[in-house]
Design a protein around this motif. Structure first.
Motif, PDB file in Angstrom:
ATOM      1  N   THR A   1       0.743  -1.299   0.012  1.00 41.47           N
ATOM      2  CA  THR A   1       0.029  -0.096  -0.074  1.00 41.47           C
ATOM      3  C   THR A   1       0.750   1.105  -0.009  1.00 41.47           C
ATOM      4  OG1 THR A   1      -1.500  -1.102   1.411  1.00 41.47           O
ATOM      5  CG2 THR A   1      -1.886   1.155   1.328  1.00 41.47           C
ATOM      6  N   SER A   2       0.611   2.288  -0.958  1.00 42.02           N
ATOM      7  CA  SER A   2       1.277   3.559  -0.786  1.00 42.02           C
ATOM      8  C   SER A   2      -0.225   4.649  -0.429  1.00 42.02           C
ATOM      9  CB  SER A   2       1.712   4.024  -2.173  1.00 42.02           C
ATOM     10  OG  SER A   2       0.879   4.054  -3.082  1.00 42.02           O
TER      11      SER A   2
ATOM     12  N   ILE B   1      -5.066  18.975   6.101  1.00 41.91           N
ATOM     13  CA  ILE B   1      -4.735  17.575   5.494  1.00 41.91           C
ATOM     14  C   ILE B   1      -6.182  17.405   4.873  1.00 41.91           C
ATOM     15  CG2 ILE B   1      -4.243  15.421   5.662  1.00 41.91           C
ATOM     16  CD1 ILE B   1      -2.156  16.254   7.419  1.00 41.91           C
ATOM     17  N   THR B   2      -6.506  17.380   3.619  1.00 35.69           N
ATOM     18  CA  THR B   2      -7.833  17.159   3.084  1.00 35.69           C
ATOM     19  C   THR B   2      -8.075  15.773   2.659  1.00 35.69           C
ATOM     20  OG1 THR B   2      -7.004  17.958   0.965  1.00 35.69           O
ATOM     21  CG2 THR B   2      -7.902  19.544   2.410  1.00 35.69           C
ATOM     22  N   LYS B   3      -6.970  15.044   2.304  1.00 38.35           N
ATOM     23  CA  LYS B   3      -7.245  13.639   1.584  1.00 38.35           C
ATOM     24  C   LYS B   3      -6.021  12.918   1.780  1.00 38.35           C
ATOM     25  CE  LYS B   3      -8.476  11.601  -2.744  1.00 38.35           C
ATOM     26  NZ  LYS B   3      -8.724  11.950  -4.030  1.00 38.35           N
ATOM     27  N   SER B   4      -6.366  11.420   2.159  1.00 32.33           N
ATOM     28  CA  SER B   4      -5.336  10.514   2.218  1.00 32.33           C
ATOM     29  C   SER B   4      -5.752   9.422   1.241  1.00 32.33           C
ATOM     30  CB  SER B   4      -5.061   9.867   3.688  1.00 32.33           C
ATOM     31  OG  SER B   4      -4.215   8.846   3.649  1.00 32.33           O
ATOM     32  N   ALA B   5      -5.136   9.245   0.018  1.00 32.53           N
ATOM     33  CA  ALA B   5      -5.500   8.340  -0.960  1.00 32.53           C
ATOM     34  C   ALA B   5      -4.545   7.237  -0.731  1.00 32.53           C
ATOM     35  CB  ALA B   5      -5.227   9.144  -2.106  1.00 32.53           C
ATOM     36  N   LEU B   6      -5.305   6.131  -0.319  1.00 31.37           N
ATOM     37  CA  LEU B   6      -4.511   4.790  -0.199  1.00 31.37           C
ATOM     38  C   LEU B   6      -4.459   4.103  -1.573  1.00 31.37           C
ATOM     39  CD1 LEU B   6      -6.082   3.384   3.103  1.00 31.37           C
ATOM     40  CD2 LEU B   6      -3.825   4.437   2.810  1.00 31.37           C
ATOM     41  N   ASP B   7      -3.282   3.419  -1.879  1.00 31.27           N
ATOM     42  CA  ASP B   7      -3.500   2.537  -3.254  1.00 31.27           C
ATOM     43  C   ASP B   7      -2.774   1.258  -2.966  1.00 31.27           C
ATOM     44  OD1 ASP B   7      -3.753   2.194  -5.924  1.00 31.27           O
ATOM     45  OD2 ASP B   7      -1.442   2.573  -6.279  1.00 31.27           O
ATOM     46  N   LEU B   8      -3.597   0.372  -3.243  1.00 26.76           N
ATOM     47  CA  LEU B   8      -3.201  -1.029  -2.622  1.00 26.76           C
ATOM     48  C   LEU B   8      -3.153  -1.984  -3.702  1.00 26.76           C
ATOM     49  CD1 LEU B   8      -3.282  -3.361  -0.520  1.00 26.76           C
ATOM     50  CD2 LEU B   8      -5.784  -3.496  -0.670  1.00 26.76           C
ATOM     51  N   HIS B   9      -1.855  -2.618  -3.761  1.00 20.17           N
ATOM     52  CA  HIS B   9      -1.792  -3.872  -4.707  1.00 20.17           C
ATOM     53  C   HIS B   9      -1.837  -5.237  -3.843  1.00 20.17           C
ATOM     54  CE1 HIS B   9      -0.667  -5.428  -8.729  1.00 20.17           C
ATOM     55  NE2 HIS B   9       0.030  -6.268  -8.137  1.00 20.17           N
ATOM     56  N   ALA B  10      -2.368  -5.847  -4.315  1.00 23.67           N
ATOM     57  CA  ALA B  10      -2.543  -7.135  -3.445  1.00 23.67           C
ATOM     58  C   ALA B  10      -2.940  -8.670  -4.236  1.00 23.67           C
ATOM     59  CB  ALA B  10      -3.961  -7.227  -2.527  1.00 23.67           C
ATOM     60  N   LYS B  11      -2.132  -9.530  -3.563  1.00 28.37           N
ATOM     61  CA  LYS B  11      -2.244 -10.840  -4.135  1.00 28.37           C
ATOM     62  C   LYS B  11      -2.671 -12.025  -2.895  1.00 28.37           C
ATOM     63  CE  LYS B  11       0.026 -14.215  -6.785  1.00 28.37           C
ATOM     64  NZ  LYS B  11       1.206 -14.569  -7.845  1.00 28.37           N
ATOM     65  N   VAL B  12      -4.060 -12.271  -3.087  1.00 28.53           N
ATOM     66  CA  VAL B  12      -4.387 -13.184  -1.785  1.00 28.53           C
ATOM     67  C   VAL B  12      -5.028 -14.347  -2.935  1.00 28.53           C
ATOM     68  CG1 VAL B  12      -5.956 -13.519   0.035  1.00 28.53           C
ATOM     69  CG2 VAL B  12      -4.988 -11.252  -0.571  1.00 28.53           C
ATOM     70  N   PRO B  13      -4.385 -15.544  -2.705  1.00 33.31           N
ATOM     71  CA  PRO B  13      -4.658 -16.775  -3.617  1.00 33.31           C
ATOM     72  C   PRO B  13      -6.151 -17.252  -2.848  1.00 33.31           C
ATOM     73  CG  PRO B  13      -2.516 -16.885  -3.045  1.00 33.31           C
ATOM     74  CD  PRO B  13      -3.134 -15.660  -2.177  1.00 33.31           C
ATOM     75  N   GLY B  14      -6.904 -17.208  -3.847  1.00 29.59           N
ATOM     76  CA  GLY B  14      -8.343 -17.899  -3.702  1.00 29.59           C
ATOM     77  C   GLY B  14      -9.494 -17.031  -3.264  1.00 29.59           C
ATOM     78  N   ILE B  15      -9.140 -15.628  -2.973  1.00 28.64           N
ATOM     79  CA  ILE B  15     -10.184 -14.775  -2.741  1.00 28.64           C
ATOM     80  C   ILE B  15     -10.897 -14.288  -3.954  1.00 28.64           C
ATOM     81  CG2 ILE B  15      -8.914 -12.780  -2.602  1.00 28.64           C
ATOM     82  CD1 ILE B  15     -10.384 -11.921  -0.023  1.00 28.64           C
ATOM     83  N   ALA B  16     -12.408 -13.935  -3.927  1.00 31.39           N
ATOM     84  CA  ALA B  16     -13.191 -13.474  -4.873  1.00 31.39           C
ATOM     85  C   ALA B  16     -12.885 -11.993  -4.748  1.00 31.39           C
ATOM     86  CB  ALA B  16     -14.490 -13.935  -4.727  1.00 31.39           C
TER      87      ALA B  16
ATOM     88  N   ALA C   1     -11.375  -2.348   6.456  1.00 28.61           N
ATOM     89  CA  ALA C   1     -10.096  -2.179   6.914  1.00 28.61           C
ATOM     90  C   ALA C   1      -9.581  -0.596   6.809  1.00 28.61           C
ATOM     91  CB  ALA C   1      -8.893  -3.000   6.341  1.00 28.61           C
ATOM     92  N   LYS C   2     -10.183  -0.222   5.575  1.00 29.62           N
ATOM     93  CA  LYS C   2      -9.802   1.440   5.319  1.00 29.62           C
ATOM     94  C   LYS C   2     -10.609   2.139   6.360  1.00 29.62           C
ATOM     95  CE  LYS C   2     -12.482   3.617   2.623  1.00 29.62           C
ATOM     96  NZ  LYS C   2     -13.129   4.618   2.178  1.00 29.62           N
ATOM     97  N   LYS C   3     -11.807   1.869   6.635  1.00 26.47           N
ATOM     98  CA  LYS C   3     -12.807   2.502   7.527  1.00 26.47           C
ATOM     99  C   LYS C   3     -12.447   2.240   8.937  1.00 26.47           C
ATOM    100  CE  LYS C   3     -17.111   1.094   8.198  1.00 26.47           C
ATOM    101  NZ  LYS C   3     -18.340   0.704   8.014  1.00 26.47           N
ATOM    102  N   ASN C   4     -11.851   1.173   9.178  1.00 32.63           N
ATOM    103  CA  ASN C   4     -11.648   0.894  10.698  1.00 32.63           C
ATOM    104  C   ASN C   4     -10.276   0.862  11.334  1.00 32.63           C
ATOM    105  OD1 ASN C   4     -14.397   0.392  11.323  1.00 32.63           O
ATOM    106  ND2 ASN C   4     -14.469  -1.213  10.129  1.00 32.63           N
ATOM    107  N   CYS C   5      -8.994   1.132  10.357  1.00 28.68           N
ATOM    108  CA  CYS C   5      -7.862   1.028  11.008  1.00 28.68           C
ATOM    109  C   CYS C   5      -7.587   2.424  11.984  1.00 28.68           C
ATOM    110  CB  CYS C   5      -6.819   0.833   9.875  1.00 28.68           C
ATOM    111  SG  CYS C   5      -6.104   2.491   9.165  1.00 28.68           S
ATOM    112  N   PRO C   6      -7.009   2.415  12.829  1.00 29.99           N
ATOM    113  CA  PRO C   6      -6.794   3.610  13.911  1.00 29.99           C
ATOM    114  C   PRO C   6      -6.518   4.728  13.250  1.00 29.99           C
ATOM    115  CG  PRO C   6      -6.091   1.317  14.971  1.00 29.99           C
ATOM    116  CD  PRO C   6      -6.278   1.074  13.371  1.00 29.99           C
TER     117      PRO C   6
ATOM    118  N   THR D   1      -9.713   7.924   0.396  1.00 33.81           N
ATOM    119  CA  THR D   1     -10.092   6.816  -0.455  1.00 33.81           C
ATOM    120  C   THR D   1      -9.179   5.610  -0.764  1.00 33.81           C
ATOM    121  OG1 THR D   1      -8.336   7.949  -1.968  1.00 33.81           O
ATOM    122  CG2 THR D   1     -10.837   9.129  -1.847  1.00 33.81           C
ATOM    123  N   LEU D   2      -9.629   4.821  -1.493  1.00 33.46           N
ATOM    124  CA  LEU D   2      -9.056   3.572  -1.579  1.00 33.46           C
ATOM    125  C   LEU D   2      -9.028   2.908  -3.163  1.00 33.46           C
ATOM    126  CD1 LEU D   2      -7.403   0.966  -0.733  1.00 33.46           C
ATOM    127  CD2 LEU D   2      -9.725   0.003   0.082  1.00 33.46           C
ATOM    128  N   THR D   3      -7.873   2.699  -3.785  1.00 33.55           N
ATOM    129  CA  THR D   3      -7.845   2.125  -5.103  1.00 33.55           C
ATOM    130  C   THR D   3      -7.299   0.677  -4.846  1.00 33.55           C
ATOM    131  OG1 THR D   3      -5.897   3.201  -5.784  1.00 33.55           O
ATOM    132  CG2 THR D   3      -8.087   4.254  -6.445  1.00 33.55           C
TER     133      THR D   3
END
Length: 142
Positions: free
Chosen positions: A79-80, A94-109, A120-125, A135-137
């Motif tokens: 994640t960046s 500070i008006t925005k934090s844009a998260l950009d995630l690249h993931a590999k999780v075998p077997g997940i839809a 996770a985006k909403k609930n991380c401390p 935002t999250l992409t």
């Protein structure tokens, strides 16, 4: 739960001042910051990049634990975060934090992954402490 700490020292005032920050762990020890590192890309750190690193790491760990809790045992998450600071009257916000995630999780839809990542985006401390648009992409490799 443990309390974590950091400290800052600033000598001089305004644009002419120079600052140093440190963390309790010692990972950052008297690292330089000031107007130039914050607004002019001089070498050193600044509060926004530290918030970006904190947000990226917090979200990624929260997602890792959520995926494990959903029964997944393997994967890679990268994640960046890009934190935007804008002029607000005489100061800045500070008006925005844009998260950009690249993931590999075998077997997940893809739909299950998106649901877990959004929670996770909403609930991380760090997300909870930020008073900014978050935002999250993401990209999920199969």
């Amino acid at each position: 739960m443990p309390t974590r700490s950091g400290s800052a020292r600033y000598e001089g005032l305004g644009k002419d001042g120079k600052g140093w920050i440190s963390t309790q762990s010692g990972v950052l020890k008297e690292q330089h910051y000031g107007f130039g590192t914050r607004f002019d890309n001089e070498p050193g750190t600044n509060p926004e990049e530290l918030i970006a690193a904190a947000h990226a790491s917090c979200f990624t760990m929260a997602l890792s634990f959520a995926l494990a809790g959903a029964g997944y045992s393997d994967g890679t998450l990268e994640t960046s975060a890009k934190v935007t600071v804008e002029k607000d009257g005489d100061g800045f916000t500070i008006t925005k934090s844009a998260l950009d995630l690249h993931a590999k999780v075998p077997g997940i839809a893809a739909d299950e992954f998106e649901k877990i990542a959004s929670e996770a985006k909403k609930n991380c401390p760090v997300s909870k402490v930020l008073n900014a648009e978050i935002t999250l992409t993401h990209a999920l490799d199969s």
